[in-house]
Design an enzyme around this catalytic site. Structure first.
Site, PDB file in Angstrom:
ATOM      1  N   GLY A 258      18.870  41.812 -11.897  1.00  0.00           N
ATOM      2  CA  GLY A 258      19.524  40.546 -11.535  1.00  0.00           C
ATOM      3  C   GLY A 258      20.007  40.547 -10.101  1.00  0.00           C
ATOM      4  O   GLY A 258      19.218  40.583  -9.159  1.00  0.00           O
TER       5      GLY A 258
ATOM      6  N   LYS B 243      10.681  46.241 -16.510  1.00  0.00           N
ATOM      7  CA  LYS B 243      11.505  46.550 -15.329  1.00  0.00           C
ATOM      8  C   LYS B 243      11.276  47.980 -14.843  1.00  0.00           C
ATOM      9  O   LYS B 243      11.192  48.226 -13.637  1.00  0.00           O
ATOM     10  CB  LYS B 243      12.974  46.298 -15.654  1.00  0.00           C
ATOM     11  CG  LYS B 243      13.286  44.801 -15.831  1.00  0.00           C
ATOM     12  CD  LYS B 243      14.667  44.587 -16.426  1.00  0.00           C
ATOM     13  CE  LYS B 243      14.994  43.103 -16.561  1.00  0.00           C
ATOM     14  NZ  LYS B 243      16.193  42.869 -17.366  1.00  0.00           N
TER      15      LYS B 243
ATOM     16  N   GLY C 234      25.633  33.622 -27.003  1.00  0.00           N
ATOM     17  CA  GLY C 234      24.684  33.392 -25.909  1.00  0.00           C
ATOM     18  C   GLY C 234      24.325  34.639 -25.112  1.00  0.00           C
ATOM     19  O   GLY C 234      23.705  34.553 -24.058  1.00  0.00           O
TER      20      GLY C 234
ATOM     21  N   ASP D  49      11.551  44.217 -22.378  1.00  0.00           N
ATOM     22  CA  ASP D  49      12.061  43.723 -21.091  1.00  0.00           C
ATOM     23  C   ASP D  49      12.390  44.919 -20.177  1.00  0.00           C
ATOM     24  O   ASP D  49      12.012  44.931 -18.998  1.00  0.00           O
ATOM     25  CB  ASP D  49      13.316  42.875 -21.363  1.00  0.00           C
ATOM     26  CG  ASP D  49      14.052  42.477 -20.104  1.00  0.00           C
ATOM     27  OD1 ASP D  49      13.603  41.520 -19.444  1.00  0.00           O
ATOM     28  OD2 ASP D  49      15.067  43.109 -19.767  1.00  0.00           O
TER      29      ASP D  49
ATOM     30  N   LYS E 169       9.700  39.337 -13.869  1.00  0.00           N
ATOM     31  CA  LYS E 169       9.338  40.743 -14.137  1.00  0.00           C
ATOM     32  C   LYS E 169       8.154  40.856 -15.088  1.00  0.00           C
ATOM     33  O   LYS E 169       7.321  41.754 -14.962  1.00  0.00           O
ATOM     34  CB  LYS E 169      10.534  41.516 -14.700  1.00  0.00           C
ATOM     35  CG  LYS E 169      10.987  41.109 -16.096  1.00  0.00           C
ATOM     36  CD  LYS E 169      12.383  40.620 -16.148  1.00  0.00           C
ATOM     37  CE  LYS E 169      12.590  39.701 -17.321  1.00  0.00           C
ATOM     38  NZ  LYS E 169      13.923  39.148 -17.402  1.00  0.00           N
TER      39      LYS E 169
ATOM     40  N   GLY F  36      22.431  36.191 -14.923  1.00  0.00           N
ATOM     41  CA  GLY F  36      23.375  35.116 -14.594  1.00  0.00           C
ATOM     42  C   GLY F  36      22.893  34.343 -13.384  1.00  0.00           C
ATOM     43  O   GLY F  36      22.224  34.888 -12.504  1.00  0.00           O
TER      44      GLY F  36
HETATM   45  N1  HSE Z   1      17.226  39.560 -21.021  1.00  0.00           N
HETATM   46  C1  HSE Z   1      17.563  40.223 -19.814  1.00  0.00           C
HETATM   47  C2  HSE Z   1      18.728  41.171 -20.053  1.00  0.00           C
HETATM   48  C3  HSE Z   1      17.927  39.203 -18.753  1.00  0.00           C
HETATM   49  O1  HSE Z   1      19.340  41.142 -21.118  1.00  0.00           O
HETATM   50  O2  HSE Z   1      19.019  41.978 -19.192  1.00  0.00           O
HETATM   51  C4  HSE Z   1      17.752  39.708 -17.359  1.00  0.00           C
HETATM   52  O3  HSE Z   1      16.441  40.089 -17.086  1.00  0.00           O
END
Ligand code: HSE
Length: 450
Positions: free
Chosen positions: A149, A220, A202, A216, A120, A320
């Protein structure tokens, strides 16, 4: 055994000789590993998967332990050789990052290869260059895994929903921030404490900037806006505000007022001028009855609204290995089907797979946004303070929906205001005047309300 396998790839199906499609996969991290695992376990899945050969896999660290077994000679550290190899039909870029991903994608396109990418960040920044090159070279660049995802949303926007006039796309498209906000809400915890725990478990990166500062989600929504509204988006026009300033106090006030706080990514036709879009990411008070209000934890959801469809919501795992591999492999399958059915003499770009726009959308600056606001003030506990706030707001045409004073922070009174729809620029002018009031100590929170 090896020969048998190669022979199987030269399959005779439906009376037609089909040559196995060769993949060059760039990257063997979470997404790459998930994709290889899916491609190696075809039972019960679409039969076309059997016609795909994992021909080369490019990695940067060959000694890193990975959860896949590949035949000798498939794995290489020479990523450029993969995109330049005439045997490779499709390049699958799942390495992430900006460079060398961008250069490798462009080189693959130049060499006439179709590309599948989950990247992305690269698409949001270099989409213009990448899709212009792809159209010139007559190849496709597919990116289902780049947003949401495993959720199919790119292809629905390009195909199933493309006959609609879309007016709004609203998404929870970042799992990390949704996880943090959900836990803050459920546990009454602070942002910093939940972030530290999410990092330990994690769910958040050691450097959480891209997620918690909304960048992020900004990448998107730029991609979703481009598809929904049929124009390219300058990423720098996308307003991004993250969740660092969301406090447990605001989550508790929101709850009392009938809202939850979510990091929303929104692309919407501008209220006053539909030749413009509003494209933005910010924490938002969302009425509890809104379809996105119950999307919790690491899940993602995207609500698309248009005419004549009305509302459609896509929900599922936003990250994932398995989920993302599902999206990557669906793109690969689409290309395999295209390669199987196209012949050199009939090959024309399929307008439902190719990028169909070249022009840029006009994005309205955030000051032109018309929305409701939630604001929390700390003030001296004096008579007439609420009246003074009301007067300042009135001076700029800001109409108030509710004013609540329930708490104190030490000596200071806490006043929470929710406005009716107002132009952001007018609202901010009113706040500037309010900040200068002698009775105002501070304005700890300012959030938009859907
Ligand atoms: N860092 C992103 C999130 C991973 O937390 O959605 C998927 O793009």
């Amino acid at each position: 055994m090896g020969e048998q396998l190669t022979l199987q790839l030269l399959v005779v199906k439906f009376g037609k000789k089909v040559v196995g499609v060769k993949l060059g996969i760039l990257g063997l991290g979470t997404v790459g590993t998930g994709t290889v695992q899916l491609l190696q376990d075809t039972t019960g899945r679409h039969p076309l998967l059997q016609e795909i050969e994992i021909y080369r896999v490019g990695v940067r660290s060959p000694d890193k332990l990975r959860n896949v077994e590949l035949p000798a000679g498939v794995v290489t550290t020479d990523l450029e050789a993969i995109v330049n190899d005439p045997q490779v039909d499709i390049v699958v870029e799942v390495m992430g990052g900006l460079e060398p991903a961008r250069s490798l994608i462009l080189q693959a396109i130049k060499n006439g290869k179709h590309v599948v990418t989950a990247n992305k960040a690269a698409i949001a920044r270099f989409g213009n260059e990448i899709f212009t090159s792809a159209n010139q070279a007559g190849v496709y660049v597919l990116l289902e895994a780049a947003v949401g995802g495993g959720i199919p949303v790119i292809q629905p926007l390009k195909q199933s929903l493309s006959v609609n006039r879309i007016h709004t796309v609203t998404g929870i498209v970042n799992g990390t921030t949704n996880y943090i906000l959900t836990r803050m809400q459920q546990e009454g915890s602070n942002f910093e404490d939940v972030l530290a725990d999410a990092q330990r478990l994690g769910y958040a990166e050691a450097d959480p900037t891209a997620d918690v500062d909304g960048l992020d989600a900004g990448d998107k929504i730029a991609i979703l806006a481009s598809l929904a509204f049929g124009g390219r988006i300058h990423l720098e026009d996308v307003y991004c505000e993250g969740i660092r300033q969301v406090s447990k106090t605001d989550i508790a006030y929101a709850e009392k007022l009938g809202f939850v706080i979510k990091l929303l990514a929104i692309a919407k036709l501008h209220a006053q001028d539909t030749s413009k879009l509003s494209v933005r990411v910010h924490p938002t008070l969302l009425p509890k009855a809104h379809p996105l209000a119950s999307i919790n934890g690491v899940y993602n959801a995207i609500l698309v609204e248009g005419e004549p469809i009305g509302q459609v919501m896509f929900f599922g795992p936003g990250a994932g290995a398995g989920a993302t591999a599902s999206a990557v492999t669906s793109d690969i399958l689409n290309l395999v089907a295209t390669l199987k059915t196209e012949t050199a003499s009939t090959a024309k770009p399929n307008p439902l797979l190719a990028c169909r726009h070249q022009d840029y959308c006009q994005i309205a600056p955030i000051a032109e946004l018309v929305t409701r606001f939630y604001t929390r003030f700390l003030t001296k506990d004096q008579s007439g303070v609420i009246g003074k706030l009301g007067t300042c707001f009135g001076n700029y045409g800001v109409s108030l929906e509710s004013v609540v004073q329930t708490g104190f922070q030490g000596e200071l009174a806490e006043i929470v205001v929710v406005t009716h729809d107002v132009k952001e620029g007018d609202f901010r002018q009113a706040l500037t005047e309010i900040r200068n009031l002698e009775a105002i100590d501070s304005i700890p929170s300012l959030l938009r309300v859907l």
